[in-house]
Design an enzyme around this catalytic site. Structure first.
Site, PDB file in Angstrom:
ATOM      1  CG  HIS A   1     -27.636  19.249  10.099  1.00  0.00           C
ATOM      2  ND1 HIS A   1     -26.401  19.734  10.448  1.00  0.00           N
ATOM      3  CD2 HIS A   1     -28.503  20.270  10.267  1.00  0.00           C
ATOM      4  CE1 HIS A   1     -26.515  20.996  10.824  1.00  0.00           C
ATOM      5  NE2 HIS A   1     -27.777  21.348  10.714  1.00  0.00           N
ATOM      6  CG  ASP A   2     -24.772  21.688   6.403  1.00  0.00           C
ATOM      7  OD1 ASP A   2     -25.076  21.662   7.618  1.00  0.00           O
ATOM      8  OD2 ASP A   2     -24.859  22.729   5.712  1.00  0.00           O
ATOM      9  CB  THR A   3     -23.254  20.270  11.195  1.00  0.00           C
ATOM     10  OG1 THR A   3     -23.524  21.611  10.789  1.00  0.00           O
ATOM     11  CG2 THR A   3     -22.202  20.294  12.288  1.00  0.00           C
TER      12      THR A   3
ATOM     13  CB  ALA B   1     -25.887  29.542   3.624  1.00  0.00           C
TER      14      ALA B   1
ATOM     15  NE  ARG C   1     -20.265  23.136  -1.776  1.00  0.00           N
ATOM     16  CZ  ARG C   1     -20.900  23.921  -0.932  1.00  0.00           C
ATOM     17  NH1 ARG C   1     -21.157  25.182  -1.276  1.00  0.00           N
ATOM     18  NH2 ARG C   1     -21.299  23.500   0.232  1.00  0.00           N
TER      19      ARG C   1
ATOM     20  CB  SER D   1     -22.412  27.758  -3.716  1.00  0.00           C
ATOM     21  OG  SER D   1     -21.469  27.019  -2.960  1.00  0.00           O
TER      22      SER D   1
ATOM     23  N   GLY E   1     -15.348  25.464   4.593  1.00  0.00           N
ATOM     24  CA  GLY E   1     -14.827  26.561   3.790  1.00  0.00           C
ATOM     25  C   GLY E   1     -13.742  27.374   4.455  1.00  0.00           C
TER      26      GLY E   1
END
Length: 500
Positions: free
Chosen positions: A240-242, A14, A18, A16, A410
């Site tokens: 899904h990033d999670t 949300a 990469r 950036s 992060g």
């Protein structure tokens, strides 16, 4: 199947987007950042959107750079990103406008409307998904009257849309599909009766794809636009990033909890079966599909969004703020002096976050933070307490006890937050890796190539490849956190707004 010379992971966040390069070197997984494109909500006349075209171009240029590094050797790329948001394509495959941002206000009221149409319990019983107005279900209800929806031939979730931009092939990846609140987590299939009851077009959804399946090669004309030297194939990962981040949790035991710490804090357990009952519904937990038919039993708590919005507000005001220095100052301030209820709707939308936090403190009867360091301390203290509340609820609903809490994403770089999480939960925290979503993305590709085995082997590879931090709960800070939780709960109850 030919093993590629290089593996690449596009990780859409949300704040950036990469591109990472990955390979096995000396028995370790090595992942390095190739390029990064800033990301965030873009305000247009009709609302908040994502600039996916700029992200696509930035990632494409990064792939071109990577192709030069491997001197034209074959490459694979996987794409993961956030859930719930989507793009619409017409019959010619053209994008019908930039995808809406999940924080756009257009979904207000549609959760209540869905409950009125089909019943509050039936939505959860059918899907097992945490009910939030940002979910695809409610976005589509808001979309129904738009000209884009009327002219659409296909709907693609954002990572699937980015894969389409590269390959021209449309797919509906299952881990991201489960976040829509339109899919039965037990079967992975669309809940047809619910779509019909809410007047949603089922034919919009693309054919499903599983993590590890090949989607297709990058189109020749797309490759030529940036002078790609390598033949590149797009591999379906846990998009899904999670789901990718949870795969990259370096757990050595089964009874671990995880916190995927980024814009959101995703707090929960990896389970073999969904937990869909009245207790989990009341606690608003999601059952999302993970890798290998596992279930991500989790709830969204506030993450670094509030801090990110503060940074944007300070930048708009022309303030020169160095976040590292500000965090160091915040760590020297007393703990739990000022608190807010981070689940309040006022913190979910873009805007002047510093002013909103101070107004919320005043409304609750909490001391109003004077300086920026006090404000940051208030935000991080409040986030840690919200995470502790969420973990306690997850343990209760899943009948699990967390022996250790793994923090990935992060937030791993934020030592103050890590210490606060350990104190607030009372559980040892193991932190790392930071780029967990990209690493999980790479792990699926490596398994597809036959270079790594099951989840246990993948997690052992992560543990041996990346530095980890261990944080034990500080007893004094633990006592302060417990007092602060009781104080905030009492103030919220006295306010009488039902926030939990």
């Amino acid at each position: 199947m030919k093993v590629p010379d290089m593996y690449a992971a596009i990780d859409l966040g949300a704040s950036s987007a990469r591109l990472f390069a990955g390979r096995i070197d000396g028995g370790r997984l090595v992942a390095s950042e190739v390029t990064r494109v800033p990301n965030g909500p873009v305000r247009l006349p009709d609302g908040w959107h994502w600039d996916v075209l700029r992200i696509h171009q930035g990632m494409l240029e990064g792939l071109a750079e990577l192709s030069r590094q491997v001197d034209g050797g074959p490459m694979w790329v996987g794409i993961d990103g956030w859930g719930v948001d989507y793009g619409l394509l017409d019959r010619a495959g053209r994008l019908l406008g930039l995808p809406f941002h999940y924080r756009d206000e257009r979904t207000a009221g549609y959760l209540t409307l869905a409950h009125e149409r089909i019943g509050e319990r039936r939505v959860y019983e059918a899907t097992g998904i945490q009910e939030m107005e940002i979910n695809t279900l409610f976005q589509l209800m808001a979309e129904r009257k738009s000209t884009a929806y009327a002219g659409a031939a296909q709907l693609l979730m954002v990572p699937d849309l980015m894969a389409y931009f590269l390959t021209g092939i449309s797919r509906f990846e299952r881990t991201n599909a489960s976040t829509t609140q339109l899919v039965d987590v037990r079967t992975g299939e669309l809940v047809e009766w619910m779509a019909r009851a809410l007047d949603l077009r089922q034919e919009l959804f693309a054919p499903p794809v599983q993590p590890g399946e090949m989607i297709g090669a990058v189109l020749a004309e797309v490759a030529a636009s940036v002078q790609l030297r390598s033949p590149i194939s797009v591999v379906a990962v846990a998009s899904h990033d999670t789901a990718s981040a949870v795969l990259a949790v370096p757990a050595a035991v089964d009874d671990f909890a995880y916190i995927v710490s980024g814009t959101w804090s995703l707090v929960g357990f990896e389970l073999d079966h969904p937990v869909i009952d009245e207790a989990s519904r009341q606690a608003n937990f999601s059952n999302e599909i993970g890798i290998d038919n596992t279930v991500r039993f989790l709830r969204n708590a506030m993450g670094l969004w509030m801090l990110q919005e503060c940074e944007r507000a300070w930048a708009r005001a022309g303030e020169a703020v160095h976040l590292g220095e500000l965090l160091a100052e915040a760590a020297r301030r007393p703990a739990f002096v000022s608190l807010v209820q981070t689940a309040d709707a006022e913190f979910a939308r873009p805007g002047d976050m510093p002013a909103r936090v101070r107004a919320a403190c005043a409304k609750l009867g909490e001391p109003v933070p004077e300086g920026d360091a006090e404000l940051v301390r208030c935000i991080l203290d409040s986030i840690a307490l919200a995470i502790a509340d969420t973990l306690e609820a997850a343990e209760r609903c899943a009948h699990r006890h967390a022996a250790v809490v793994h923090v990935v994403g992060g937030g791993v770089a934020n030592d103050l937050l890590l210490n606060l999480i350990a104190a607030a939960t009372g559980v040892e925290v193991v932190a790392g890796p930071v780029e967990a979503s990209a690493i999980g993305n790479l792990l699926v590709q490596l398994r597809t190539a036959g270079l790594v085995g099951d989840r246990k082997e993948m997690r052992a590879l992560v543990a041996s490849s990346f530095p980890l931090k261990r944080i034990a709960p500080d007893p004094d800070l633990r006592r302060l956190a417990e007092k602060a939780r009781r104080r905030l709960a009492g103030r919220t109850a006295a306010r009488g707004d039902g926030t939990t």
